[in-house]
Write a protein that holds these residues in place. Structure first.
Motif, PDB file in Angstrom:
ATOM      1  N   THR B 250     -24.641  21.223 -42.138  1.00 18.38           N
ATOM      2  CA  THR B 250     -25.361  22.847 -42.379  1.00 18.38           C
ATOM      3  C   THR B 250     -26.094  22.812 -43.574  1.00 18.38           C
ATOM      4  O   THR B 250     -26.454  24.023 -44.049  1.00 18.38           O
ATOM      5  N   THR B 292     -18.255  17.700 -40.804  1.00 17.02           N
ATOM      6  CA  THR B 292     -18.133  18.746 -40.195  1.00 17.02           C
ATOM      7  C   THR B 292     -17.223  19.894 -40.964  1.00 17.02           C
ATOM      8  O   THR B 292     -16.833  20.730 -40.137  1.00 17.02           O
ATOM      9  N   LYS B 293     -16.837  19.510 -42.093  1.00 17.03           N
ATOM     10  CA  LYS B 293     -16.114  20.554 -42.830  1.00 17.03           C
ATOM     11  C   LYS B 293     -16.351  22.079 -42.641  1.00 17.03           C
ATOM     12  O   LYS B 293     -15.443  22.933 -42.603  1.00 17.03           O
ATOM     13  N   LEU B 295     -17.422  23.544 -40.291  1.00 20.16           N
ATOM     14  CA  LEU B 295     -17.650  23.963 -38.821  1.00 20.16           C
ATOM     15  C   LEU B 295     -16.169  24.074 -38.296  1.00 20.16           C
ATOM     16  O   LEU B 295     -15.408  23.423 -38.861  1.00 20.16           O
ATOM     17  N   GLY B 296     -16.167  24.983 -37.189  1.00 18.15           N
ATOM     18  CA  GLY B 296     -14.931  25.169 -36.495  1.00 18.15           C
ATOM     19  C   GLY B 296     -14.588  24.036 -35.571  1.00 18.15           C
ATOM     20  O   GLY B 296     -15.826  23.242 -35.447  1.00 18.15           O
ATOM     21  N   ASP B 297     -13.731  23.744 -35.000  1.00 14.65           N
ATOM     22  CA  ASP B 297     -13.505  22.544 -34.081  1.00 14.65           C
ATOM     23  C   ASP B 297     -14.534  22.517 -32.962  1.00 14.65           C
ATOM     24  O   ASP B 297     -15.041  21.464 -32.748  1.00 14.65           O
ATOM     25  N   GLU B 299     -17.556  23.903 -32.752  1.00 12.32           N
ATOM     26  CA  GLU B 299     -18.582  23.646 -33.345  1.00 12.32           C
ATOM     27  C   GLU B 299     -18.842  22.078 -33.470  1.00 12.32           C
ATOM     28  O   GLU B 299     -20.209  21.588 -33.397  1.00 12.32           O
ATOM     29  N   ALA B 300     -17.909  21.691 -34.397  1.00 12.44           N
ATOM     30  CA  ALA B 300     -17.909  20.477 -34.744  1.00 12.44           C
ATOM     31  C   ALA B 300     -18.044  19.523 -33.709  1.00 12.44           C
ATOM     32  O   ALA B 300     -18.999  18.377 -33.893  1.00 12.44           O
ATOM     33  N   ARG B 320     -12.036  14.334 -39.283  1.00  8.17           N
ATOM     34  CA  ARG B 320     -11.552  15.298 -38.034  1.00  8.17           C
ATOM     35  C   ARG B 320     -11.044  14.383 -36.658  1.00  8.17           C
ATOM     36  O   ARG B 320     -10.159  14.722 -36.282  1.00  8.17           O
TER      37      ARG B 320
END
Lengths: 333, 333
Positions: B250, B292-293, B295-297, B299-300, B320
């Motif tokens: 991101t 991916t901190k 992002l949601g699950d 999205e990650a 994650r």
């Protein structure tokens, strides 16, 4: 900034090679050399007028430059006596020796008493910033080598001298001890702390006139695993507009690394260009500088011609053929 | 080498984030944590048992680790009192603060009297050699990032923990302050003098068993002009057998450099591989670590899958999803 002009201290150099740094200063910055100081037994001569400390001071010399290697890494009693006397007369001292002037008690004490400055140019004296990557005005040229010690400093000095001769705006920017003593200022990059290397190069090459060229002294090589980080910092801190590829065609392996083969000039070109484009998307490779010291005249001419045909870039040995064609390439940009 | 186990000093931390370093130690090296020491008003808690200095010492703690940022860059009187008392009891002190413990008169005096050691881990304590490039036995893995602060340390720690869990031979090799405090040793690479950077990395990752993996903590990025020289020294000094590409999907520009766009993972791959091959022709890119901190699950998972499809490399967020697939890739080499 080291006060000029200089008196060159040759000490009791046993041969000419020992006075290599003094010779470099005499060759590249003769207008800053008032004379040379030789002790009994000195076998070196850089072609400057011999004079006493007082004579040189009276003619305007303001820094006594230790332009000679010391035997066995020790600054002898005989040297210390002369160096201390120089400070009493009014000289500052400058040195690129591994042993620091400031670590000699007698020099430190004399400096404190006389107000003379001790310049140990191997030690950074500036708190350099972290590089900010901001675009700077003016132009910058950096020599990058297939190896260490292939003539990068010489290339920058020769290109700078040629530009000055033509009345163009130009400055040589030293990043090593000899270059710093030649010009009186610069950054001892190999002694800078890692986080500040690129910032030190930015500091060394600030905003300038749009038509001014900095010739940044290169260090190391991207292909020399011991020093490639220093080279990288020069490429990114220097934000070069033009790169000169530097090469020594007879070398069989990387300096000091017998297991590491020398890269081709093509490999260097392909490696360095995308890295340099990160800091300056408009960077170009402007020419090739070949150190042909080991070759005869005909061989040297042939080596340069072969490289020029292969690479499509102006290729010269600046010492042998002059730096004119490399400067032409910069001017044409 | 810092004596273990530790008592973690949280001081009067106003919030949890201030105690980030202590949290890292508690998360990644819990077996070396005897407890935490909190002063009145402390708002942080890393989940260790609260105890007094004497209690912790009696339970075996031998170093009090300052695992908390200090307010305004000043070590307060209240802190100094506790730190000095700890030394009188028998603790060594370790700190990654910008202000050095050794610059505090009371700590220096107490250290001299008590024989306690002050570890300022931001300052190199070793005279590192110049890199010699000799091939070393054992295997080495290095994470290289599209940018700074994209999870390179975390990737190395997670891969090392996974290998240890599987009973494989593995060591995490810290090159920054937090990593050094987590493991008790390492090289503060950003504070090493330029000429010795690659040699410091060689020193950190010596000969080892043929099936042993070093996980070298990455620093900076080849694309981050402020710190690329440090990254370069890690690549060449580390002689990596395997590289992990680290990325934060991101981010819109290089950290702290708003004018510098983030490179693609493909650009990083194409840049780093030929540079790493200079030191080790057999190096491979083994996988991708995505932070991916933000992002949601769903999205990650999608981000990782997209990268895996594009790059043809195992791609996970080790925090994650675990580091298992990255370790699988090393084991398969």
């Amino acid at each position: 900034m080291i006060r000029t002009p200089y008196l060159l201290f040759l000490g009791d150099a046993p041969d000419q090679l020992t006075a290599k740094v003094a010779q470099g200063i005499a060759d590249w910055n003769p207008e800053n050399v008032v004379g040379q100081y030789r002790m009994p037994g000195c076998q070196a001569d850089v072609g400057a007028s011999d004079m006493t400390l007082q004579e040189a001071y009276d003619k305007g010399a303001r820094t006594l430059v230790v332009g000679v290697a010391n035997r066995g890494g020790v600054i002898s009693e005989a040297w210390l006596t002369v160096l201390a006397e120089a400070m009493e007369i009014g000289f500052d001292l400058a040195s690129g020796l591994h042993n620091l002037l400031r670590d000699e008690d007698v020099l430190k004490a004399t400096s404190a008493r006389s107000g003379a400055t001790l310049h140990d140019v191997r030690v950074p004296s500036v708190a350099y910033p972290i590089a900010d990557g901001n675009k700077r005005s003016g132009k910058r040229c950096l020599a990058v080598g297939t190896d260490c010690s292939v003539g990068k400093m010489y290339t920058g000095l020769a290109m700078n001298a040629e530009m000055e001769k033509r009345g163009l705006k130009s400055t040589f920017r030293p990043t090593g001890q000899t270059g710093i003593l030649i010009t009186g200022k610069g950054v001892p990059l190999d002694a800078v702390v890692a986080d500040f290397m690129a910032g030190a190069v930015e500091w060394l090459t600030p905003d300038n006139d749009a038509d001014h060229w900095d010739h940044i002294e290169g260090q190391g090589s991207l292909f020399h695993i011991s020093f490639s980080g220093v080279t990288m910092a020069l490429i990114h801190g220097g934000q070069a507009d033009a790169l000169i590829l530097a090469h020594e065609p007879t070398r069989t392996h990387m300096r000091g690394l017998p297991d590491y083969p020398l890269p081709s000039l093509e490999a260097l070109r392909d490696m360095v260009l995308p890295l340099a484009q990160i800091a300056n998307p408009d960077v170009v490779i402007a020419g090739v500088s070949v150190n042909t010291k080991a070759l005869g005249d005909a061989e040297a001419a042939k080596a340069c011609q072969n490289i020029e045909d292969r690479m499509g870039l102006p290729t010269v040995d600046p010492f042998r053929h002059g730096a004119g064609r490399l400067v032409d390439a910069l001017v044409a940009l």
